[in-house]
Each structure stands twice: as structure tokens, then as C-alpha cells.
Design a protein around this motif. Structure first.
Motif, PDB file in Angstrom:
ATOM      1  N   ALA A   9      43.688  47.808  51.717  1.00 23.35           N
ATOM      2  CA  ALA A   9      42.382  47.433  51.161  1.00 23.35           C
ATOM      3  C   ALA A   9      42.402  47.855  49.698  1.00 23.35           C
ATOM      4  N   ARG A  10      42.172  46.898  48.806  1.00 28.60           N
ATOM      5  CA  ARG A  10      42.209  47.293  47.385  1.00 28.60           C
ATOM      6  C   ARG A  10      41.149  46.556  46.591  1.00 28.60           C
ATOM      7  N   LYS A  11      40.659  47.270  45.570  1.00 31.75           N
ATOM      8  CA  LYS A  11      39.633  46.678  44.718  1.00 31.75           C
ATOM      9  C   LYS A  11      40.292  45.657  43.794  1.00 31.75           C
ATOM     10  N   VAL A  12      39.637  44.525  43.629  1.00 32.41           N
ATOM     11  CA  VAL A  12      40.203  43.456  42.790  1.00 32.41           C
ATOM     12  C   VAL A  12      39.295  43.236  41.595  1.00 32.41           C
ATOM     13  N   ARG A  13      39.916  43.169  40.404  1.00 31.13           N
ATOM     14  CA  ARG A  13      39.123  42.879  39.209  1.00 31.13           C
ATOM     15  C   ARG A  13      38.755  41.392  39.245  1.00 31.13           C
ATOM     16  N   PRO A  14      37.477  41.058  39.130  1.00 29.51           N
ATOM     17  CA  PRO A  14      37.116  39.625  39.145  1.00 29.51           C
ATOM     18  C   PRO A  14      37.834  38.885  38.022  1.00 29.51           C
ATOM     19  N   SER A  15      38.278  37.683  38.305  1.00 28.34           N
ATOM     20  CA  SER A  15      39.042  36.911  37.318  1.00 28.34           C
ATOM     21  C   SER A  15      38.360  35.573  37.068  1.00 28.34           C
ATOM     22  N   LEU A  16      38.939  34.838  36.147  1.00 23.52           N
ATOM     23  CA  LEU A  16      38.427  33.496  35.862  1.00 23.52           C
ATOM     24  C   LEU A  16      38.525  32.608  37.108  1.00 23.52           C
ATOM     25  N   GLU A  17      39.507  32.946  37.932  1.00 20.67           N
ATOM     26  CA  GLU A  17      39.677  32.199  39.171  1.00 20.67           C
ATOM     27  C   GLU A  17      38.416  32.310  40.043  1.00 20.67           C
ATOM     28  N   ASP A  18      37.834  33.513  40.056  1.00 20.50           N
ATOM     29  CA  ASP A  18      36.603  33.692  40.839  1.00 20.50           C
ATOM     30  C   ASP A  18      35.458  32.877  40.239  1.00 20.50           C
ATOM     31  N   VAL A  19      35.427  32.826  38.924  1.00 19.49           N
ATOM     32  CA  VAL A  19      34.386  32.016  38.259  1.00 19.49           C
ATOM     33  C   VAL A  19      34.567  30.551  38.636  1.00 19.49           C
ATOM     34  N   PHE A  20      35.830  30.125  38.605  1.00 21.28           N
ATOM     35  CA  PHE A  20      36.131  28.734  38.950  1.00 21.28           C
ATOM     36  C   PHE A  20      35.696  28.429  40.384  1.00 21.28           C
ATOM     37  N   VAL A  21      36.018  29.346  41.284  1.00 26.55           N
ATOM     38  CA  VAL A  21      35.651  29.132  42.696  1.00 26.55           C
ATOM     39  C   VAL A  21      34.131  29.084  42.834  1.00 26.55           C
ATOM     40  N   ASP A  22      33.451  30.005  42.135  1.00 29.50           N
ATOM     41  CA  ASP A  22      31.983  30.016  42.199  1.00 29.50           C
ATOM     42  C   ASP A  22      31.382  28.717  41.706  1.00 29.50           C
ATOM     43  N   ILE A  23      31.904  28.243  40.569  1.00 28.60           N
ATOM     44  CA  ILE A  23      31.299  27.077  39.930  1.00 28.60           C
ATOM     45  C   ILE A  23      31.659  25.780  40.655  1.00 28.60           C
ATOM     46  N   THR A  24      32.923  25.694  41.082  1.00 29.73           N
ATOM     47  CA  THR A  24      33.368  24.413  41.649  1.00 29.73           C
ATOM     48  C   THR A  24      33.370  24.397  43.167  1.00 29.73           C
TER      49      THR A  24
ATOM     50  N   GLY B 206      29.163  42.868  37.306  1.00 28.24           N
ATOM     51  CA  GLY B 206      28.301  43.276  38.421  1.00 28.24           C
ATOM     52  C   GLY B 206      28.794  42.762  39.757  1.00 28.24           C
ATOM     53  N   ARG B 207      30.005  42.192  39.765  1.00 26.51           N
ATOM     54  CA  ARG B 207      30.551  41.728  41.049  1.00 26.51           C
ATOM     55  C   ARG B 207      31.626  42.705  41.501  1.00 26.51           C
ATOM     56  N   HIS B 208      31.608  43.034  42.764  1.00 22.78           N
ATOM     57  CA  HIS B 208      32.595  43.968  43.306  1.00 22.78           C
ATOM     58  C   HIS B 208      33.365  43.248  44.406  1.00 22.78           C
ATOM     59  N   ILE B 209      34.677  43.237  44.244  1.00 22.66           N
ATOM     60  CA  ILE B 209      35.498  42.491  45.213  1.00 22.66           C
ATOM     61  C   ILE B 209      36.554  43.437  45.802  1.00 22.66           C
ATOM     62  N   VAL B 210      36.668  43.385  47.117  1.00 25.64           N
ATOM     63  CA  VAL B 210      37.734  44.149  47.781  1.00 25.64           C
ATOM     64  C   VAL B 210      38.562  43.167  48.605  1.00 25.64           C
TER      65      VAL B 210
ATOM     66  N   GLU C  86      33.051  40.371  48.974  1.00 20.20           N
ATOM     67  CA  GLU C  86      32.420  40.493  47.665  1.00 20.20           C
ATOM     68  C   GLU C  86      30.963  40.895  47.816  1.00 20.20           C
ATOM     69  N   SER C  87      30.501  41.679  46.840  1.00 17.94           N
ATOM     70  CA  SER C  87      29.100  42.119  46.886  1.00 17.94           C
ATOM     71  C   SER C  87      28.617  42.383  45.463  1.00 17.94           C
ATOM     72  N   SER C  88      27.296  42.383  45.290  1.00 20.16           N
ATOM     73  CA  SER C  88      26.752  42.729  43.977  1.00 20.16           C
ATOM     74  C   SER C  88      26.689  44.251  43.823  1.00 20.16           C
ATOM     75  N   GLU C  89      26.903  44.959  44.927  1.00 13.34           N
ATOM     76  CA  GLU C  89      26.961  46.429  44.874  1.00 13.34           C
ATOM     77  C   GLU C  89      28.352  46.886  45.293  1.00 13.34           C
ATOM     78  N   ARG C  90      28.614  48.165  45.114  1.00 17.27           N
ATOM     79  CA  ARG C  90      29.931  48.676  45.505  1.00 17.27           C
ATOM     80  C   ARG C  90      30.168  48.436  46.993  1.00 17.27           C
ATOM     81  N   VAL C  91      31.362  48.036  47.334  1.00 15.62           N
ATOM     82  CA  VAL C  91      31.673  47.736  48.734  1.00 15.62           C
ATOM     83  C   VAL C  91      32.184  49.012  49.410  1.00 15.62           C
ATOM     84  N   ARG C  92      31.545  49.373  50.531  1.00 15.33           N
ATOM     85  CA  ARG C  92      32.025  50.543  51.278  1.00 15.33           C
ATOM     86  C   ARG C  92      33.115  50.078  52.236  1.00 15.33           C
ATOM     87  N   VAL C  93      34.279  50.637  52.066  1.00 20.58           N
ATOM     88  CA  VAL C  93      35.454  50.135  52.782  1.00 20.58           C
ATOM     89  C   VAL C  93      35.481  50.594  54.243  1.00 20.58           C
TER      90      VAL C  93
END
Lengths: 245, 335
Positions: B300-315, B238-242, B276-283
Motif C-alpha cells: 500500500a503506497r501513497k501516490v502523488r496525483p499526476s496529470l494522468e489523474d486529471v485526464f481521467v477525471d476530465i475525460t 487536496g486529493r489523496h491517493i493510495v 482516493e479521498s479529499s481527506e487523508r486515507v487511513r490504510v
């Protein structure tokens, strides 16, 4: 049995890797020989003075040899972190430190026999009591090694170990009756002489070579053994406290 | 109790760590951490420099003593009797610490002897490992003359020569070339397939994502989160990253974006920004805003969320910065 495989291999590796390292050659072998040559030439008494010089030379060779090896085998490996491998092995700390020190004890003992070999060609050593001499040399080697261990555990760099060793070794040349009788040392320094294990070790060797020991040999042996135990257990405690933090 | 022991499912745990604490004077390096490592898993331990990773490894391997807490390895009290358990453990430290004056073969034989392995057996094992690790041609060369990649491989070989049940790997691929790193990752996978439990610390999050079954994030001595990689990745659903490649990149851009579009989150990275947004990002509106600000948008490109994003969120720690710090520290240490 498994622990003894580790013990033997640590010992053999140290002997193969470190016996011919420059600090051991320069401090352990060359320095005592140069020192002897200096005393021999200075005395001007010729070859008949050799039995009198021999106990001091032997003690000096053992002291410098054993302490030099320890500063390499322990301090060098600690600095390079390879000592951690030994601490991670499933052998007791006591056995590990015995393995690390046995190489130095053997080096010190062999060192003591270098001046004897030379003396055999130029002096009459028929009066030497080898039954006392050999255990005495080994005991001096053990006490010198454990002194070296105490120093090696206290420093971080090899050069620091050599420098710190000299802080003990050089005064011991003059304080322990190696070349001058303790009776000729100023009175206020004598307690220091009797607080050093080499004083008793040298006295035993002198007793074995010339029969000129000052103290009772039984007391000499006892004091050196007590010093060995004390230095070993203090060093073990320091390893435990400083290296397994 | 901040960190109850977490395991995945009902698997048998090989290591149980309960309320482990270690202080260095005023600094609490490890602060009441608890976790369990299951038999046969690859357990990742991730965190920035100074988070407490190496202190934890040192305690778990017996090079350091905790101030409080309990460690059980294979059911035995490890703090009381570390020497009884150390034969179960293999350690590959962050620096290759074998003996430079010994050959590769002699190093392996010596390491095997520390575990009481007899001469013939240790020579056979050493030959086999040198072959398996592609080092047979360098077997009789001195370790001091090996390349960094070869040193790492031989250090891993030395860590497993006694067939440990658990292998601790501290930053196994840091500072080595890409090909060697890939070989080492394959070796780690193969070792795990053969049944070795692995405790891995790394600052390469993608490496942890690829190799580990479970991961613990440690920050300032505390475990921020432990979970399976799958569960951690679910946090990104449910996370959208551009990603926008923007020149010049500056923190002001992010401020303007979040002011103009309050529903968006923005962070600056070298050469651009992540939105980043919880909804689709309008470019389109974002590109227009950036151009109005005088910035040049080249991609401008869509990025698949990775474990790195989880790490950044958590830490709350930027991974790029963590990598740079670690590599700088490693280069400094080896200089």
C-alpha cells in the motif's frame, strides 16, 4: 522559382527511383516488344511490313509505358503515405501533378523510340515526317499519362492500378486502329473507337510514318489535346475530392 | 459557444482555430472546437483513439478540409489559402513516411527541395541535421533499412529542414525504444528552445506533462479542457491517493470498498486498486476490509496525483487502456 525547384526535384526523384521498377520494365518495355515480335512473325511479310507495324507498336509502347509508371509513382506513394509530403508542400496541386506526370510522359516518349531504334536497323524510315512524328508521340504520351493518372487516382493498390489499367489498355489495342484499321472493326464498336484518344494519336503517327492517316491531322491533334486537358482536370478534381477529404 | 479561444496570458497567437467542425458521413469527428496556440509554446493535444486528434492535425496541415470553422495561421486565412501558409508548417506524421528507396541524406535533400531550397543550401542543412540527430553514420544508407527510432528521428529532421515556425508532431515516440524516445523528447525541447512552436499529440500523458506548456484534452470530437500544465495540476490539490497491490484484482473489491467507506472513490487497475479521498486515507481499515474479503494485500503506497489523474477525471477514460489501444493499433499498422 521556388515552385520550379520542387517540380524539378520531384521529377528527378521519380525518374531515379521508379524508371527501373519491375512493373515498368515488364509492362512498359517488354510487353510491347513481345507484342510486336508476335505480329511480325505472324504477318510473315518480312522487314518491308515494319513501317506498317511501327505506328501501332509505338502507340502501344507509349500507352503501356506511361500508364505503368503512373501506377507506381502515384499509387505506390499514396499507399505508403509519402504522397502526403507532396500534398503538404507549398506548391500548387496543378504543378505537383504535372511534376508527377512529367516523368511518365518522358518514359512513354522514350519508350516510343525503342521500336524506332530497332526499326532503323532493319527498315527504310527515310519517308518518316519527324516534324509530325515527335509532337505526335509526345501528345500520345501526355494523353496516356493522364489516362494513367485518372486510373491511379481511382485505386488504392499498385496491383489494382495495373489491373484497372489493363481494363482500358487491352481493348485500346484493338479499338484504336493500332494494328487493324478502324474500318475493319464492327460498326457498333466504332463509336467507342472514336471516344478514345489513342485512336487520334495513332492516326497522327501513321500519317507521319506512312502518310496513311484516316482523319485530318489538324483534327487529330485538336482532339488529342482536348482529351489531355479533360483527363488532367478530371484527375485534379478527383485528387482534390478523394485525397484532401 | 462551448469552447471560447483560450490562450495563456497576453502572448501572441500563431494559430487560431474557431468553431472547427468535420463530419464523416454520420460521425462528427471534430465538433466545433476552438483554441489558440501561442507563438513559442509546446501545445499538447491529448485524447483517446478516435477522439479527433488526427482529423484536427490533418485539417491544420492542409490534408483535410473542415465542414465549417475558421483557421488563421500567422494571421492568414488558412482554409482559403493553405498553400500560402504551408511553408510555415512542418509535419511529422504518426507513421514515418519518407521514401524507403532513398538514403537518409537524399530524403532530407528532397524534402528541402519541396520548399524551394537550393541545392547547396539543402545539402548543408541535411548534413547539419544528420549530425544534430546522431544519424551521420547512416546518412547514405537507405531509409527502408533504418530502425524505428532512426526512422522517427529522420522524419522529424525532414519536418524541420525548411525551418518551419510551427511543427506538428503526431505521436512522435509511439512504438520506439526507450533510449530513442528520450532522445526525441530532448530534440523536441531543443527545437522549442530555438523558437519553434510545437503542436504535439501523444497518448503518453507523462510525456505531455514533461514537455508541454499547455494541454487540450479532446474527447469524442470536443475539447473537454484547455489549460496550462500548472493549472491542470492544481486540480489535484487536496486529493489523496493510495495504491493497493491486491491479488486477485477485481471490480468487486472496489464495490465493497465504496460501500463500506462511502467517502472514498475507488478504481481498479491491473494488479490492484487506487483509492482516493479529499481527506487523508487511513490504510489500516482498508487493509482489514480487503483481507476479510479474502484478498491478499502485498503493498500500500501513497501516490502523488499526476496529470494522468486529471485526464481521467476530465475525460473519464482510463489511460492504461488508451495506451494499449494506441500501441496495438500502431503495431497492427506496421505489421
Amino acid at each position: 522559382m521556388k515552385s520550379w525547384i520542387a517540380f524539378w526535384n520531384i521529377l528527378v526523384k521519380d525518374m531515379r527511383s521508379y524508371y527501373l521498377k519491375p512493373p515498368n520494365i515488364s509492362w512498359g518495355l517488354l510487353f510491347p516488344l513481345v507484342w510486336v515480335a508476335m505480329f511480325f512473325i505472324r504477318s510473315g511479310l518480312g522487314f518491308e511490313s515494319i513501317p506498317d507495324l511501327l505506328p501501332g507498336v509505338m502507340a502501344l509502347s507509349v500507352l503501356f509505358g506511361a500508364t505503368s509508371v503512373l501506377s507506381v509513382t502515384v499509387t505506390f506513394e499514396k499507399k505508403g503515405r509519402s504522397f502526403e509530403r507532396l500534398l503538404l508542400a507549398p506548391i500548387s496541386l496543378e504543378l505537383l501533378m504535372l511534376a508527377k506526370t512529367t516523368g511518365a510522359i518522358l518514359f512513354g516518349t522514350i519508350n516510343a523510340f525503342v521500336p524506332i531504334l530497332i526499326a532503323l536497323f532493319v527498315a527504310d524510315l527515310s519517308a518518316v515526317n519527324w516534324w509530325i512524328m515527335v509532337p505526335a508521340v509526345i501528345l500520345v504520351a501526355v494523353s496516356s499519362t493522364f489516362l494513367g493518372l485518372f486510373i491511379a487516382v481511382s485505386v488504392k493498390e499498385v496491383f489494382e492500378a495495373q489491373t484497372f489499367s489493363n481494363f482500358f489498355r487491352f481493348p485500346m489495342i484493338f479499338l484504336c486502329g493500332l494494328f487493324f484499321p478502324i474500318a475493319s472493326i464492327p460498326l457498333f464498336l466504332r463509336p467507342l473507337s472514336y471516344a478514345l484518344p489513342l485512336t487520334y494519336g495513332t492516326d497522327i503517327i501513321r500519317g507521319a510514318v506512312t502518310g496513311g492517316n484516316v482523319m485530318h491531322l489538324g483534327l487529330d491533334f485538336l482532339v488529342v489535346i482536348l482529351f489531355c486537358l479533360f483527363l488532367f482536370f478530371v484527375s485534379l478534381k478527383n485528387v482534390n475530392r478523394k485525397w484532401i477529404t | 459557444m462551448q469552447n471560447p479561444i483560450q490562450t495563456s496570458g497576453n502572448q501572441e497567437s500563431l494559430i487560431d482555430v474557431i468553431d472547427l467542425t468535420k463530419r464523416f458521413e454520420d460521425v462528427t469527428a471534430v465538433d466545433t472546437i476552438s483554441f489558440a496556440i501561442n507563438r513559442g509554446e509546446i501545445f499538447g493535444f491529448l485524447g483517446p483513439n478516435g477522439a479527433g486528434k488526427t482529423t484536427t492535425i490533418n485539417i491544420l496541415t492542409g490534408l483535410s478540409r473542415p465542414d465549417s470553422g475558421t483557421i488563421r495561421i500567422a494571421g492568414q486565412d488558412y482554409i482559403k489559402n493553405p498553400k500560402h501558409v504551408q511553408h510555415l508548417i512542418g509535419v511529422v506524421p504518426d507513421e514515418s513516411n519518407l521514401y524507403p528507396e532513398l538514403s537518409g541524406f537524399d530524403n532530407l535533400c528532397f524534402c528541402a527541395s519541396l520548399y524551394g531550397i537550393r541545392k547547396q543550401e539543402r545539402q548543408e542543412k541535411a548534413r547539419k541535421l544528420l549530425q544534430d540527430f546522431g544519424l551521420e553514420e547512416a546518412a547514405h544508407r537507405k531509409f527502408g533499412g533504418y530502425s524505428k527510432g532512426m526512422k522517427r528521428k529522420l522524419t522529424i529532421a525532414a519536418g524541420i529542414i525548411h525551418n518551419p515556425q510551427i511543427l506538428f508532431l503526431d505521436e512522435p515516440t509511439t512504438g520506439i525504444d526507450v533510449a530513442s524516445a528520450r532522445q526525441i523528447r530532448k530534440l523536441i525541447s531543443d527545437l522549442n528552445s530555438d523558437g519553434t512552436t510545437i503542436f504535439l499529440t501523444t497518448h503518453y500523458i507523462e510525456e505531455a506533462e514533461r514537455l508541454c506548456n499547455r494541454i487540450a484534452f479532446i474527447v469524442r470530437g470536443r475539447i473537454a479542457r484547455i489549460d496550462t500544465v500548472e493549472n491542470l495540476m492544481q486540480l489535484t490539490e487536496g486529493r489523496h491517493i493510495v495504491q493497493f497491490a491486491v491479488s486477485p484484482d477485481s471490480a468487486v473489491i472496489c464495490e465493497n470498498i465504496t460501500t463500506a467507506f462511502p467517502g472514498l472513490q475507488c478504481r481498479t487497475v491491473p494488479g490492484g486498486v487506487f483509492v482516493e479521498s479529499s481527506e487523508r486515507v487511513r490504510v489500516g481499515p482498508l487493509v482489514r476490509l480487503l483481507e476479510d474479503m479474502g484478498a491478499e494485500v502485498s503493498e500500500a503506497r501513497k501516490v502523488r496525483p499526476s496529470l494522468e489523474d486529471v485526464f481521467v477525471d476530465i475525460t473519464g477514460i482510463e489511460v492504461g487502456m488508451m495506451k494499449q489501444e494506441k500501441e496495438k493499433a500502431k503495431m497492427g499498422g506496421e505489421a
